[in-house]
Design a protein around this motif. Sequence first.
Motif, PDB file in Angstrom:
ATOM      1  N   ARG A 198      31.081  -6.367  52.822  1.00  0.00           N
ATOM      2  CA  ARG A 198      29.872  -6.409  52.008  1.00  0.00           C
ATOM      3  C   ARG A 198      30.125  -5.777  50.642  1.00  0.00           C
ATOM      4  O   ARG A 198      29.678  -6.277  49.614  1.00  0.00           O
ATOM      5  CB  ARG A 198      28.729  -5.676  52.715  1.00  0.00           C
ATOM      6  N   LEU A 199      30.889  -4.699  50.622  1.00  0.00           N
ATOM      7  CA  LEU A 199      31.215  -4.030  49.366  1.00  0.00           C
ATOM      8  C   LEU A 199      32.178  -4.856  48.524  1.00  0.00           C
ATOM      9  O   LEU A 199      32.092  -4.856  47.290  1.00  0.00           O
ATOM     10  CB  LEU A 199      31.838  -2.655  49.638  1.00  0.00           C
ATOM     11  N   LYS A 231      29.524   0.093  42.507  1.00  0.00           N
ATOM     12  CA  LYS A 231      28.305   0.383  41.735  1.00  0.00           C
ATOM     13  C   LYS A 231      27.233  -0.658  42.037  1.00  0.00           C
ATOM     14  O   LYS A 231      26.071  -0.322  42.276  1.00  0.00           O
ATOM     15  CB  LYS A 231      28.628   0.405  40.250  1.00  0.00           C
ATOM     16  N   LYS A 232      27.623  -1.911  42.031  1.00  0.00           N
ATOM     17  CA  LYS A 232      26.670  -3.000  42.284  1.00  0.00           C
ATOM     18  C   LYS A 232      26.092  -2.906  43.696  1.00  0.00           C
ATOM     19  O   LYS A 232      24.894  -3.076  43.900  1.00  0.00           O
ATOM     20  CB  LYS A 232      27.363  -4.349  42.085  1.00  0.00           C
ATOM     21  N   ALA A 233      26.943  -2.616  44.681  1.00  0.00           N
ATOM     22  CA  ALA A 233      26.476  -2.502  46.065  1.00  0.00           C
ATOM     23  C   ALA A 233      25.493  -1.350  46.214  1.00  0.00           C
ATOM     24  O   ALA A 233      24.478  -1.481  46.911  1.00  0.00           O
ATOM     25  CB  ALA A 233      27.666  -2.317  47.009  1.00  0.00           C
ATOM     26  N   LEU A 234      25.767  -0.242  45.560  1.00  0.00           N
ATOM     27  CA  LEU A 234      24.853   0.892  45.623  1.00  0.00           C
ATOM     28  C   LEU A 234      23.515   0.547  44.983  1.00  0.00           C
ATOM     29  O   LEU A 234      22.452   0.889  45.515  1.00  0.00           O
ATOM     30  CB  LEU A 234      25.461   2.120  44.950  1.00  0.00           C
ATOM     31  N   ALA A 235      23.558  -0.148  43.859  1.00  0.00           N
ATOM     32  CA  ALA A 235      22.314  -0.549  43.184  1.00  0.00           C
ATOM     33  C   ALA A 235      21.519  -1.528  44.042  1.00  0.00           C
ATOM     34  O   ALA A 235      20.291  -1.435  44.135  1.00  0.00           O
ATOM     35  CB  ALA A 235      22.637  -1.156  41.826  1.00  0.00           C
ATOM     36  N   ASN A 259      21.542   4.688  41.807  1.00  0.00           N
ATOM     37  CA  ASN A 259      21.721   4.091  40.498  1.00  0.00           C
ATOM     38  C   ASN A 259      22.765   4.943  39.781  1.00  0.00           C
ATOM     39  O   ASN A 259      22.429   5.910  39.109  1.00  0.00           O
ATOM     40  CB  ASN A 259      20.399   4.065  39.722  1.00  0.00           C
ATOM     41  N   VAL A 260      24.026   4.617  39.989  1.00  0.00           N
ATOM     42  CA  VAL A 260      25.123   5.401  39.431  1.00  0.00           C
ATOM     43  C   VAL A 260      25.799   4.628  38.311  1.00  0.00           C
ATOM     44  O   VAL A 260      25.733   3.402  38.247  1.00  0.00           O
ATOM     45  CB  VAL A 260      26.170   5.775  40.507  1.00  0.00           C
ATOM     46  N   THR A 261      26.470   5.354  37.453  1.00  0.00           N
ATOM     47  CA  THR A 261      27.258   4.718  36.403  1.00  0.00           C
ATOM     48  C   THR A 261      28.571   4.224  37.000  1.00  0.00           C
ATOM     49  O   THR A 261      28.969   4.648  38.094  1.00  0.00           O
ATOM     50  CB  THR A 261      27.573   5.711  35.274  1.00  0.00           C
ATOM     51  N   GLU A 262      29.242   3.363  36.269  1.00  0.00           N
ATOM     52  CA  GLU A 262      30.540   2.903  36.752  1.00  0.00           C
ATOM     53  C   GLU A 262      31.541   4.059  36.797  1.00  0.00           C
ATOM     54  O   GLU A 262      32.421   4.096  37.642  1.00  0.00           O
ATOM     55  CB  GLU A 262      31.072   1.755  35.891  1.00  0.00           C
ATOM     56  N   ALA A 270      30.940   5.791  40.048  1.00  0.00           N
ATOM     57  CA  ALA A 270      31.469   4.932  41.111  1.00  0.00           C
ATOM     58  C   ALA A 270      32.998   5.018  41.147  1.00  0.00           C
ATOM     59  O   ALA A 270      33.594   5.093  42.224  1.00  0.00           O
ATOM     60  CB  ALA A 270      31.011   3.491  40.912  1.00  0.00           C
ATOM     61  N   ALA A 271      33.633   5.029  39.976  1.00  0.00           N
ATOM     62  CA  ALA A 271      35.095   5.133  39.906  1.00  0.00           C
ATOM     63  C   ALA A 271      35.569   6.470  40.472  1.00  0.00           C
ATOM     64  O   ALA A 271      36.611   6.541  41.140  1.00  0.00           O
ATOM     65  CB  ALA A 271      35.574   4.960  38.475  1.00  0.00           C
ATOM     66  N   THR A 272      34.821   7.529  40.227  1.00  0.00           N
ATOM     67  CA  THR A 272      35.170   8.846  40.755  1.00  0.00           C
ATOM     68  C   THR A 272      35.092   8.858  42.278  1.00  0.00           C
ATOM     69  O   THR A 272      35.974   9.397  42.958  1.00  0.00           O
ATOM     70  CB  THR A 272      34.246   9.932  40.169  1.00  0.00           C
TER      71      THR A 272
END
Length: 70
Positions: free
Chosen positions: A13-14, A28-32, A38-41, A44-46
Motif C-alpha cells: 500500500r505504501l 508522505k502521500k500515504a500518511l496524508a 500531514n508531514v513534509t517530505e 518523511a525522508a527522516t
Amino acid sequence: MADIQEARKEFDRLDADGDGFVTAAEFKKALAQAGDWNVTETVAATIIAQRDLDGDKLLSFDEFWAYLSK
C-alpha cells in the motif's frame, strides 16, 4: 503488526508505484491519505532514513519487516 503477510499488504500500500521500494514522497502521500498525518517530505525522508539499513534513501520490504519485527 507481527504477521509478515499483513506487513506485506501494508508495504504494498505504501509502495504506490510498485517498484519494491517506498520513497519519502510515497510515504508522505500515504500518511496524508490516511488522514492522520500531514508531514513534509523532509520529515518523511527522516522517518525513512531511520529505518533504511543500506543507506539508499529507500525503504525495502526487508527493511520494513526488520523494523516491524523488532
